[in-house]
Design an enzyme around this catalytic site. Structure first.
Site, PDB file in Angstrom:
ATOM      1  N   ASP A  79      -2.342  -6.846  -6.556  1.00  0.00           N
ATOM      2  CA  ASP A  79      -3.605  -6.599  -5.874  1.00  0.00           C
ATOM      3  C   ASP A  79      -3.752  -7.603  -4.739  1.00  0.00           C
ATOM      4  O   ASP A  79      -4.025  -8.786  -4.968  1.00  0.00           O
ATOM      5  CB  ASP A  79      -4.764  -6.731  -6.862  1.00  0.00           C
ATOM      6  CG  ASP A  79      -6.095  -6.358  -6.244  1.00  0.00           C
ATOM      7  OD1 ASP A  79      -6.136  -6.094  -5.023  1.00  0.00           O
ATOM      8  OD2 ASP A  79      -7.105  -6.331  -6.984  1.00  0.00           O
ATOM      9  N   LYS A  92      -8.587  -5.349  12.716  1.00  0.00           N
ATOM     10  CA  LYS A  92      -7.418  -4.699  13.285  1.00  0.00           C
ATOM     11  C   LYS A  92      -7.096  -5.231  14.681  1.00  0.00           C
ATOM     12  O   LYS A  92      -5.937  -5.228  15.103  1.00  0.00           O
ATOM     13  CB  LYS A  92      -7.625  -3.187  13.314  1.00  0.00           C
ATOM     14  CG  LYS A  92      -7.675  -2.554  11.915  1.00  0.00           C
ATOM     15  CD  LYS A  92      -6.416  -2.867  11.102  1.00  0.00           C
ATOM     16  CE  LYS A  92      -6.395  -2.185   9.761  1.00  0.00           C
ATOM     17  NZ  LYS A  92      -5.153  -2.452   8.998  1.00  0.00           N
ATOM     18  N   GLY A 103      -0.688   7.894   1.241  1.00  0.00           N
ATOM     19  CA  GLY A 103      -0.948   7.854   2.669  1.00  0.00           C
ATOM     20  C   GLY A 103       0.217   7.417   3.533  1.00  0.00           C
ATOM     21  O   GLY A 103       1.364   7.827   3.320  1.00  0.00           O
ATOM     22  N   ILE A 104      -0.067   6.584   4.515  1.00  0.00           N
ATOM     23  CA  ILE A 104       0.955   6.139   5.461  1.00  0.00           C
ATOM     24  C   ILE A 104       2.041   5.339   4.751  1.00  0.00           C
ATOM     25  O   ILE A 104       3.226   5.452   5.083  1.00  0.00           O
ATOM     26  CB  ILE A 104       0.308   5.311   6.590  1.00  0.00           C
ATOM     27  CG1 ILE A 104      -0.628   6.197   7.421  1.00  0.00           C
ATOM     28  CG2 ILE A 104       1.365   4.688   7.492  1.00  0.00           C
ATOM     29  CD1 ILE A 104      -1.454   5.434   8.452  1.00  0.00           C
ATOM     30  N   TYR A 118     -14.074  -3.948  10.228  1.00  0.00           N
ATOM     31  CA  TYR A 118     -12.759  -3.305  10.121  1.00  0.00           C
ATOM     32  C   TYR A 118     -12.023  -3.354  11.460  1.00  0.00           C
ATOM     33  O   TYR A 118     -10.863  -3.794  11.529  1.00  0.00           O
ATOM     34  CB  TYR A 118     -12.904  -1.861   9.652  1.00  0.00           C
ATOM     35  CG  TYR A 118     -11.611  -1.087   9.706  1.00  0.00           C
ATOM     36  CD1 TYR A 118     -10.616  -1.299   8.753  1.00  0.00           C
ATOM     37  CD2 TYR A 118     -11.365  -0.167  10.725  1.00  0.00           C
ATOM     38  CE1 TYR A 118      -9.409  -0.609   8.810  1.00  0.00           C
ATOM     39  CE2 TYR A 118     -10.165   0.528  10.784  1.00  0.00           C
ATOM     40  CZ  TYR A 118      -9.194   0.309   9.826  1.00  0.00           C
ATOM     41  OH  TYR A 118      -8.004   0.987   9.882  1.00  0.00           O
ATOM     42  N   GLY A 146       0.821  -1.208   0.000  1.00  0.00           N
ATOM     43  CA  GLY A 146       0.000   0.000   0.000  1.00  0.00           C
ATOM     44  C   GLY A 146       0.851   1.252   0.000  1.00  0.00           C
ATOM     45  O   GLY A 146       0.547   2.243   0.667  1.00  0.00           O
TER      46      GLY A 146
END
Length: 265
Positions: free
Chosen positions: A64, A160, A17-18, A156, A13
């Site tokens: 992906d 996590k 972002g991060i 979600y 990813g």
């Protein structure tokens, strides 16, 4: 893990972002990078900028992680390129702020595939070589949502919670063998997550992606099993320990109901 200088880091990813912030921060510290995401164009632009600015090697592999065979394909590509991963950053993932039945079961399966299954597979693939070399590490991106049940973000946050517990369990197995595993728990962060999640974060404070990446790397190098980003997030993490679980559920339910269903009024 003692240093990231001259180490090879795999970041999932990584195109925004991060993940992108991790790429810049690690390159600044002298690490070579393997960056992966679905967008080849974004990765190539990022690789060009980082390699020119910091004079480090940046390899690009697209994939992906919603597809079950991608982790193995990615690992095989890395090996075929003659590369070896010293630090894995499992950053790829997504969530939805929604009434549970308003999301499709396919959507939840995809969330679990990338947030849990792909993360576990990549850890499993890179750990044997890391144990042989020593001075290696893994950062798994969890969330402050992992610390309590979260109505309207149920799948979600549960995913996590898995990441947090899984990471700390692996830390217990391997930190004395030269591999540090750190679970990163950021709160609200300025990334593209909110748009995908359809998250109403109006009025909520947010950390920058750069702050999250810096604090995560610092925690890893200090041999921490987890890192909660932000003083308020850290203080709020004590809430589930101090109150009955039902009270915590009710508090989070009210807050999240206002954020999710308040939009429909």
């Amino acid at each position: 893990m003692k240093t990231v200088k001259n180490k090879t880091v795999l970041i999932t990813g990584a195109s925004s972002g991060i993940g992108e912030a991790f790429a810049y921060e690690l390159a600044k510290k002298g690490a070579n990078l393997i960056i992966t995401a679905r967008s080849e164009d974004k990765l190539k632009v990022l690789a060009s900028k980082i390699s020119k600015k910091y004079n480090v090697e940046v390899n690009v592999f697209t994939g992906d992680l919603l597809k079950k065979d991608t982790p193995v394909k990615l690992y095989n590509q890395i090996k075929q390129a003659g590369l070896s991963v010293d630090l894995l950053i499992n950053n790829a993932g997504f969530g939805k702020w929604v009434n549970f039945l308003d999301e499709s079961i396919d959507g939840y399966e995809e969330m679990i595939e990338i947030n849990i299954n792909a993360l576990v597979k990549l850890c499993y693939l890179v750990l044997p070589e890391m144990l042989e070399k020593g001075d290696c590490g893994i950062i798994n991106v969890a969330s402050t949502g992992a610390l309590q049940p979260c109505p309207y973000v149920a799948t979600y946050c549960a995913s996590k919670s898995f990441v947090l517990n899984f990471s700390e369990a692996l830390y217990g197995e391997y930190y004395k063998k030269g591999v540090t595993i750190t679970a990163l728990c950021p709160g609200n962060t300025t990334t593209g997550f909110q748009a995908i999640a359809k998250a109403n974060t109006k009025g909520m404070s947010a950390d920058s992606s750069e702050t999250v990446a810096k604090e995560a790397i610092s925690a890893l190098l200090k041999n921490k099993s987890f890192k909660i980003v932000g003083t308020m997030n850290y203080l709020q993490s004590f809430l589930p320990r101090l109150l009955p679980r039902k009270s915590v559920i009710n508090i989070v339910q009210k807050m999240m109901n206002d954020k999710v269903n308040g939009l429909k009024k």
